[in-house]
Every structure is written in structure tokens, then in C-alpha cells.
Design an enzyme around this catalytic site. Structure first.
Site, PDB file in Angstrom:
ATOM      1  N   ASP A  44       0.755  -1.258   0.000  1.00 53.96           N
ATOM      2  CA  ASP A  44       0.000   0.000   0.000  1.00 53.96           C
ATOM      3  C   ASP A  44       0.788   1.312   0.000  1.00 53.96           C
ATOM      4  OD1 ASP A  44      -1.808  -2.042   0.221  1.00 53.96           O
ATOM      5  OD2 ASP A  44      -3.032  -1.105   1.769  1.00 53.96           O
TER       6      ASP A  44
ATOM      7  N   GLU B 237      -2.762  -7.914  12.673  1.00 59.87           N
ATOM      8  CA  GLU B 237      -2.433  -7.640  11.276  1.00 59.87           C
ATOM      9  C   GLU B 237      -0.951  -7.302  11.099  1.00 59.87           C
ATOM     10  OE1 GLU B 237      -4.646  -4.312   9.800  1.00 59.87           O
ATOM     11  OE2 GLU B 237      -4.258  -4.798   7.710  1.00 59.87           O
TER      12      GLU B 237
HETATM   13  C1  6A9 Z   1     -10.710  -1.550   3.171  1.00 58.15           C
HETATM   14  C2  6A9 Z   1     -12.342  -1.088   4.906  1.00 58.15           C
HETATM   15  C3  6A9 Z   1     -14.469  -2.373   7.579  1.00 58.15           C
HETATM   16  C4  6A9 Z   1      -4.184  -4.297   3.508  1.00 58.15           C
HETATM   17  O1  6A9 Z   1      -5.133  -8.250   4.227  1.00 58.15           O
HETATM   18  C5  6A9 Z   1      -5.816  -7.644   3.197  1.00 58.15           C
HETATM   19  C6  6A9 Z   1      -5.089  -6.427   2.700  1.00 58.15           C
HETATM   20  C7  6A9 Z   1      -3.697  -6.813   2.201  1.00 58.15           C
HETATM   21  O2  6A9 Z   1      -3.806  -7.532   1.022  1.00 58.15           O
HETATM   22  C8  6A9 Z   1      -2.831  -5.619   1.934  1.00 58.15           C
HETATM   23  O3  6A9 Z   1      -1.538  -6.046   1.622  1.00 58.15           O
HETATM   24  N1  6A9 Z   1      -5.019  -5.430   3.781  1.00 58.15           N
HETATM   25  C9  6A9 Z   1      -2.780  -4.709   3.143  1.00 58.15           C
HETATM   26  O4  6A9 Z   1      -1.971  -3.606   2.890  1.00 58.15           O
HETATM   27  C10 6A9 Z   1      -6.364  -5.005   4.224  1.00 58.15           C
HETATM   28  C11 6A9 Z   1      -7.065  -4.257   3.118  1.00 58.15           C
HETATM   29  C12 6A9 Z   1      -8.427  -3.808   3.411  1.00 58.15           C
HETATM   30  C13 6A9 Z   1      -8.966  -3.005   2.243  1.00 58.15           C
HETATM   31  C14 6A9 Z   1     -10.406  -2.735   2.326  1.00 58.15           C
HETATM   32  C15 6A9 Z   1     -12.117  -1.508   3.500  1.00 58.15           C
HETATM   33  C16 6A9 Z   1     -13.178  -2.076   5.619  1.00 58.15           C
HETATM   34  O5  6A9 Z   1     -13.678  -1.502   6.794  1.00 58.15           O
END
Ligand code: 6A9
Length: 767
Positions: A506, A737
Site C-alpha cells: 500500500d 495484522e
Molecule cells: C478496506 C475497509 C471495515 C491491507 O489483508 C488484506 C489487505 C492486504 O492484502 C494488503 O496487503 N489489507 C494490506 O496492505 C487489508 C485491506 C483492506 C482493504 C479494504 C475496507 C473495511 O472496513
């Protein structure tokens, strides 16, 4: 006309499925072909629930409510519920699971066991045990709500006892045939009769499964009084008549039947599901029979866990082994089956277009915050699951490849169905057809390849090839053998450094000014891995492998790698692009419109040094990629400096694992906007740390001048990671996380048993 036709054709390819035969033959995951996996806890977003692997499955679930001032109805996993801890302690991904939920003085244990038989996935039983925990909650009043609901197909029939107790539900549905669900009378936690309990039930229609909580909540009334013969009278809340949801005129879609039992702690309720197609049944799966089966499954799980990971053999004490079992169990218990349509934006369409209905069987990063599939997360998840159950893992990988469009693209985030959509703010729903995500399924495949049956590989192969070609053609960089992530934030003025969501990292700093001149090192290394695995798959199948081998050689040629990505001034590998070394966020007063109050100031980016084409001055995870994916030769003169940056506490080393961005890097722990705190700008992330361990182990095993140093780093890093994750889990109740690089504390969403669960493989030293 021809041009028009060409455009139309291209546009339709962006939103139509890939033409190759599906990796999963039709019916392959249904009740006849795969009965053992038909039912499962495939609703990771609820605290406890089951469904079948059907497009519009009948679902079952649990809600609860502590009958005291201020307590809330619990149903879907919400971080805001603030539970002390919850999660699967044991779960074999197929036949049984045991979960503990700690909710302010209440300990709920949820268990299930499946029993094969018949033509529709067999029977199962649940046991929910509620006990007081800590002081002051003995004999507290609690309500347990068990429900069954349809999702647009099938029929349910309530069976009442004494007019108020929903004793059973019979029903029928596609794929499931006829069935009967029985809610047994409650007992104490040891199986004795309870003195007094109160029953209520609800028969209602909801606009969909995503509104079930609202339907129940809006049916609650506090006009009831609990009057046990020998106890105090107490007012309580129960479902009353359903009068519709406020403000909605949505058509009824889900038939909901709900059984509420209210009683004093401790208590236990069992539920049985019996499939109409099971001809002969041994003793019902209840009471002592259920106790015995649960015990058998638990013993089998523990044996298999030790055989697979050998943690006892390695000397891990029991509490750490239980921690590892919980990590694996949560990954398995977090598996979901989703069905629905992605919303796709392609450059050839004016508006987002719904992609055809698809099904996805996948693990999820987080049951509370991200209970849906994410492409690059999944490659990491499958590294763990492929060890536990390679067949399960092969199925998951095949599901993902079947999501591929005719262009060869797989959407990064899978938001399929109303329940999944209900968890995502609208601005995040649309998937962009030019946006990639690291092809980590190749990591999983590398692990699966050796044992994968040839017919399986043969079905996968055309899709793997298209996927690979899609990256090669749409994410190509400015020079031969370079790559560039598309879809960076288009509005650089608003951010300290425009994000690169495609990369998965990100907000990790890239070139300050996005341009077509960029070369992204991580993507290049991912493509080297993809080339290698594809070549291996081709060789196993007797398909031409040379194009992939050629690419693999070119992408792992260390001289070329250095020419394209070695930044002498940083003494590190780096991205290249149009970059300014001096940018900052500044608060800017926004002028008030005449006659209106002044709006809040906003942050804008100021650029103090003109950008120019150069290496990007950031040292962190991206710089490590040639090592992480073991492209760097053991005798490379660059290996020494890379290892040094890893081990240096002013750079990447912390007592809790490797931090994502060096402490002496300009954007270390910098916010991207006033509302956007640092994410991949310092925190410790477990997926990358796992790759680091795996690579260090690789360099320690191969001859070379840095062999001993790599072995030392490996030992220290492994120790740091395991001890911190274990400590965080013991103290906070969760895996997280990511982790603070200064205190080791878990951060971000929780429980996050996605790639953080790779700690099990680190403990097992399984790379
Ligand atoms: C946001 C908000 C309830 C961010 O683990 C999933 C991803 C990874 O693939 C990525 O590398 N996470 C990491 O930087 C979480 C991403 C969530 C995006 C959606 C929506 C929800 O609120």
C-alpha cells in the site's frame, strides 16, 4: 465499424470469464463429488455459523445476549464488540472444531462435529456451552439464539412445542435435499436438567442474510420477566413479533426461523442437523455420544498436528503448542464460501460493470475486518494450508484461478454477495481491471507442485499461462525485463507519497511522482518466481517450458538486476522513477466561501526539490526482494550489504522482526495524509518476515561467503518473531495484522489469522 467492433470485443473481455475449461470441473465441489467438505463453518464473519458450499446456501448461526444493562446482541464478528478474545482453538478444516469466546464475564464454547452419510453432506451436531468467567457472574441470565435462514431458495417449516418453543425446523433446499434441525432442551454444563428456562421464537423475512442482525434486533422487546420458582424475578429482552425493518421496502429474500432460550449460567444447548438422505443412523449425535466423538476428533487433531509440524519434537512447551494449534485452527475456521458478483471497472467502460456470478472457497485475512478473499494474502495462507491438507489447498487455488477474466486478470479483493458487500465502504468495492496484486499463488503452487496430480495441473495450466501473460503484457516496465505496478494513486498532490495498492504494500514509499518511467523491484522479483514455477509446471506436463525458463534466467541474472535496481548511494536495491527527495505535507488554509464559516485546513503536499529520474531513496521490504525470493546468488557482492541492512537496528532490525521501512529512511513512520497513518512504513509484517526466514535458511544451507552470517540471522530472527507473536497472543488474546516495531504490540485489525498464522511454519521450520 471494425474499430468499433474491436473496442466492443475488448470491453467485453474485461468482464467475461476466461474461455479455458474451468480448473474445477462443474460439480467438483458439490455434495456428491466432495461430501466431506460440503458443510462447514464457512461463514467466517459470524462468531459461529455454518453453511454448505452452495451458491445460495441455507445457513445456520448463533447470536447471544447477556441479560443485563447495556449488553448488546452479538452475531457478526465486530472489532467494536471489544471481546477479550475469541477464536478456534482446534479446527481440522473438515470434520470438527472447538472455539472459545470470552465476552465480559461469559465464556462461550462452540463446538461442532460432522458425521458423513447419505447424499448431501451428512449430519452434524453443535454444542454451545455457556459458563460464567471471573467474579460476579454466577447465575447470570443469558439468552442464546439459534437460527436457520434461507438465501432466496428452499423452504423452512417451524415445529413448535407448547406454542413458544421452536423445537425443530424441517426444510428442503437445492443441493441439501430434505433435512431436520432439532434444538434440544438446555442442560447445565455437565448435562443435568436446568431448573428453569424461557423460550421465544421468531419467524420473519429479511431482505437478505446481511440484515439478519437488524431483523432480530428490531424484534426485541423488554416486556418479559424471568420468574424461576426459587429465584428473583428479572426483566429480560426477547424476540417478540416482527414488525418489519424501519425505513425499508426491500423485498423479502431470506426466511428466518429463530429459537431463543433464556436461562441462568452455566448452561449447554445442543443442536442436531439430520440429512433426509441418511438411511440408517447409529445413536443420535447428542449428549455422551457427542462428547465421545468430540474427544476422538480432538485426539486425532492433536496427533495430526504433531505429525505435520513436529512442535513437541522440537521442544516447544504446551502453551506454545496450543498457540500454534489456535493459529492454524483459525486459518481453517476462517475459511469461507462466497458467491456473488464483483464490480469491475475497466478503462473501456464508462461505469463499473458487474462481473458474472462466481463462487470462491478461500481463507480470509481477518474474520472481523476483512472476512473475504484477497488475492496475494491467499498465496501466503496456502503455504500453511498446503501442509495441513494439500487437497484442500489445491481446491482453493483452483477456485481463485477460475475467477480469471478473458483478459487473464484476477481481481485483487473479492467482495462476493450481500454479506461480504455489507462489510465494505462503497468506495472500496470497485475492482480495477488494470490493477494487479502480487502473484503469490505461484508461491503456493511451488509447494503443491510435487504432489499435485497431473490432471489437476493440466486443468490449471492454461489459466496459469494467461495469468502470467497478463502481468507480462499489462505490467511491463519502461525497459526490457522491468516491471511497473499500474494503478498508483492518480492524485499525487494529496499524499505525501501516492499509494501503490496493487503491490500489496500500500503506502510503502515509491517514486514521489508516478510515471511510466518507473521500475518496481518487487514486481520484477515476483515475475522471476512466476517464471520459474510456470516452467516447472510446463516441464511436468511436457509443455514447452523454454519461454518461461528464458524469462526466469533473465530475471535472475544478477548483473542485469544490479544494473536496473542497485542504488549505489543507498547501498541497497531499489525502485527507480521520477522522484523527489524532499517532499512534505503542509497544512493549507482553505479559503472560505463568501458568507460561510472557514472550512477546516487540509494537508497538501509540497515538493521542495524538483523530481528527477533516479533510484527511490527508501530502504525496506522492497529492497530485500532479491534476497526474499532468493534471486541473489550466495556469492553476490551485494548479499553482504543486504544482510547488514537487515541486521542493523538503525535500519530494519527490531527485537520483534524486520520492520517494513528503515528507521533512517525519510518516510519512516510518516502519515500519508492527515487521515492516513503509516501502514507499511515501519511496522513488522509477518508475511514478509516469513519470506525472510525462508531465504536466510536458504542462504545458510548453500555454500558462500555469508553462509554463517545468514545462519546466525536466521536463528535470531526466528526467535524474535516467535517469541513476540506468542507474547502478544498471550497478553492480548489475538494474532494481529501487523506489529509495532518499537514495542512489538499488535496493531491494526484483529483477530488477523491470515498470514500472521505463518508463525506455525516458522516454529516448524518448514519453508
Ligand atoms: C478496506 C475497509 C471495515 C491491507 O489483508 C488484506 C489487505 C492486504 O492484502 C494488503 O496487503 N489489507 C494490506 O496492505 C487489508 C485491506 C483492506 C482493504 C479494504 C475496507 C473495511 O472496513
Amino acid at each position: 465499424l471494425l474499430a468499433q467492433w474491436g473496442r466492443w470485443r475488448a470491453a467485453s473481455r474485461a468482464v467475461s470469464p476466461h474461455p479455458a475449461a474451468p480448473a474445477l470441473p462443474p460439480g467438483a465441489t458439490g455434495p456428491s463429488a466432495a461430501p466431506r467438505r460440503f458443510w462447514g463453518s464457512y461463514r467466517p464473519h459470524v462468531y459461529f455459523g455454518m453453511k454448505t458450499r452452495s451458491p445460495r446456501s441455507v445457513v445456520t448461526g448463533l447470536m447471544w445476549l447477556q441479560q443485563r444493562e447495556g449488553a448488546e446482541l452479538r452475531h457478526t464478528c465486530e472489532q467494536s464488540d471489544g471481546l477479550e478474545r475469541y477464536g478456534w482453538l482446534l479446527h481440522d478444516g473438515e470434520r470438527f472444531g472447538l472455539q472459545d469466546i470470552h465476552d465480559r464475564g461469559l465464556l462461550l464454547r462452540t463446538e461442532f462435529v460432522k458425521r458423513p452419510g447419505g447424499l448431501h453432506g451428512g449430519d452434524w451436531s453443535w454444542r454451545v456451552t455457556a459458563r460464567p468467567e471471573g467474579a460476579g457472574s454466577q447465575a447470570a441470565l443469558i439468552s442464546l439464539f439459534f437460527y436457520v435462514a434461507t438465501d432466496g431458495q428452499g423452504a423452512l417449516q417451524p415445529h413448535l412445542e407448547d406454542g413458544t418453543r421452536l423445537a425443530a425446523v424441517t426444510g428442503t433446499s437445492e443441493e441439501l435435499g430434505d433435512f431436520r434441525i432439532t434444538f434440544l432442551r438446555p442442560t447445565t454444563d455437565s448435562g443435568e436438567d436446568v431448573k428453569h428456562s424461557s423460550y421465544h421464537y421468531l419467524d420473519a423475512w429479511s431482505p437478505g442474510l446481511h440484515r439478519l442482525t437488524d431483523v432480530v434486533r428490531s424484534s426485541l422487546s423488554n416486556r418479559f420477566v424471568f420468574t424461576a420458582p426459587d429465584g428473583p424475578r428479572q426483566r429480560f429482552v426477547a424476540v417478540d413479533a416482527f414488525r418489519g425493518l424501519p425505513g425499508t421496502a426491500e423485498a423479502p429474500h431470506s426466511h428466518l426461523l429463530l429459537h431463543q432460550v433464556t436461562l441462568r449460567l452455566p448452561a449447554r444447548v445442543e443442536v442436531t442437523f439430520e440429512s433426509g438422505s441418511v438411511r440408517e443412523r447409529r445413536a443420535a449425535l447428542l449428549g455422551p455420544v457427542l462428547t465421545a466423538e468430540l474427544a476422538q476428533h480432538q485426539a486425532a487433531f492433536e496427533r495430526r498436528f504433531e505429525e505435520t509440524f513436529g512442535l513437541e519434537r522440537k521442544g516447544f512447551p504446551a502453551p506454545q503448542r496450543r498457540f500454534a494449534q489456535a493459529a492454524l485452527s483459525n486459518m481453517l475456521g476462517g475459511m469461507g464460501y462466497f458467491h456473488g458478483r464483483s464490480l469491475v471497472q475497466s478503462p473501456l467502460h464508462e461505469h463499473p460493470v458487474p462481473y458474472p456470478d462466481s463462487s470462491l472457497f478461500t481463507a480470509v485475512p481477518s474474520r472481523s475486518f476483512f472476512p473475504r478473499g484477497f488475492l496475494w494474502d491467499e498465496g501466503f495462507h496456502q503455504l500453511l494450508l498446503a501442509r495441513w491438507d494439500p487437497e484442500l489447498s489445491r481446491e482453493v487455488v483452483a477456485h481463485w484461478l477460475d475467477l480469471m477474466t478473458a483478459e487473464g486478470w484476477i481481481p485483487r479483493e473479492q467482495i462476493l454477495g450481500d454479506e461480504a458487500r455489507a462489510k465494505v465502504p462503497p468506495e472500496f468495492v470497485v475492482q480495477h481491471s488494470q490493477t494487479a496484486n502480487p502473484p503469490t499463488l505461484f508461491l503456493a503452487l511451488q509447494r503443491l507442485l510435487g504432489s499435485a496430480p497431473l490432471p489437476y495441473l493440466r486443468r490449471l495450466f492454461p489459466r496459469l499461462r494467461s495469468w502470467y501473460e497478463w502481468y507480462n503484457s499489462t505490467q511491463a516496465g519502461p525497459l526490457p525485463y522491468t516491471f511497473r505496478w499500474r494503478g498508483r494513486d492518480p492524485d499525487p498532490e494529496r499524499f505525501l507519497n501516492p499509494k501503490t495498492l496493487a503491490s500489496g504494500l500500500d503506502d510503502y514509499p515509491r517514486a514521489s511522482h508516478p510515471s511510466a518511467d518507473e521500475r518496481h523491484l518487487d514486481l520484477r522479483c515476483w515475475m522471476a518466481l512466476a517464471s520459474r514455477v510456470l516452467a516447472e509446471a510446463a516441464e511436468r506436463l511436457g509443455e514447452p517450458a523454454e519461454p518461461y525458463r528464458h524469462m526466469q534466467r533473465a530475471l535472475s541474472d544478477n548483473e542485469l538486476l544490479e544494473r536496473l535496481h542497485w542504488a549505489e548511494e543507498l547501498s541497497a536495491f531499489a525502485d527507480f522513477g521520477n522522484h523527489s527527495r524532499a517532499v512534505a505535507l503542509r497544512r493549507e488554509a482553505v479559503r472560505a466561501a463568501p458568507g460561510r464559516p472557514p472550512p477546516a485546513p487540509r494537508m497538501v503536499r509540497v515538493v521542495h526539490e524538483a523530481p528527477q529520474l533516479r533510484f527511490v531513496g527508501a530502504l525496506g521490504y522492497v529492497s530485500l526482494f532479491p534476497l526474499l525470493l532468493q534471486l541473489l546468488r550466495p556469492d553476490s557482492p551485494r548479499l553482504g550489504p543486504v544482510l547488514a541492512a537487515m541486521r542493523d537496528e538503525r535500519q530494519l532490525w527490531t527485537p520483534f522482526g524486520l520492520r517494513s521501512l528503515a528507521r533512517d529512511s525519510p518516510l519512516y513512520m510518516q502519515r500519508n495524509t492527515e487521515h492516513d497513518p503509516p501502514y507499511w512504513r515501519g511496522s513488522v509484517w509477518i508475511n514478509i518476515n516469513y519470506l525472510a526466514l525462508r531465504a536466510l535458511r536458504g542462504y545458510a544451507d548453500r555454500p558462500g561467503p555469508h553462509r554463517e552470517r545468514a545462519a546466525r540471522l536466521y536463528g535470531e530472527l526466528r526467535h524474535n518473531l516467535i517469541s513476540n507473536l506468542y507474547r502478544q497472543y498471550a497478553e492480548s488474546g489475538y494474532l494481529w495484522e501487523h506489529y509495532s516495531d518499537s514495542t512489538g504490540r499488535g496493531q491494526g485489525s484483529h483477530p488477523f489469522t491470515g498470514w500472521s498464522a505463518l508463525v506455525v511454519l516458522a516454529m516448524a521450520e518448514d519453508y
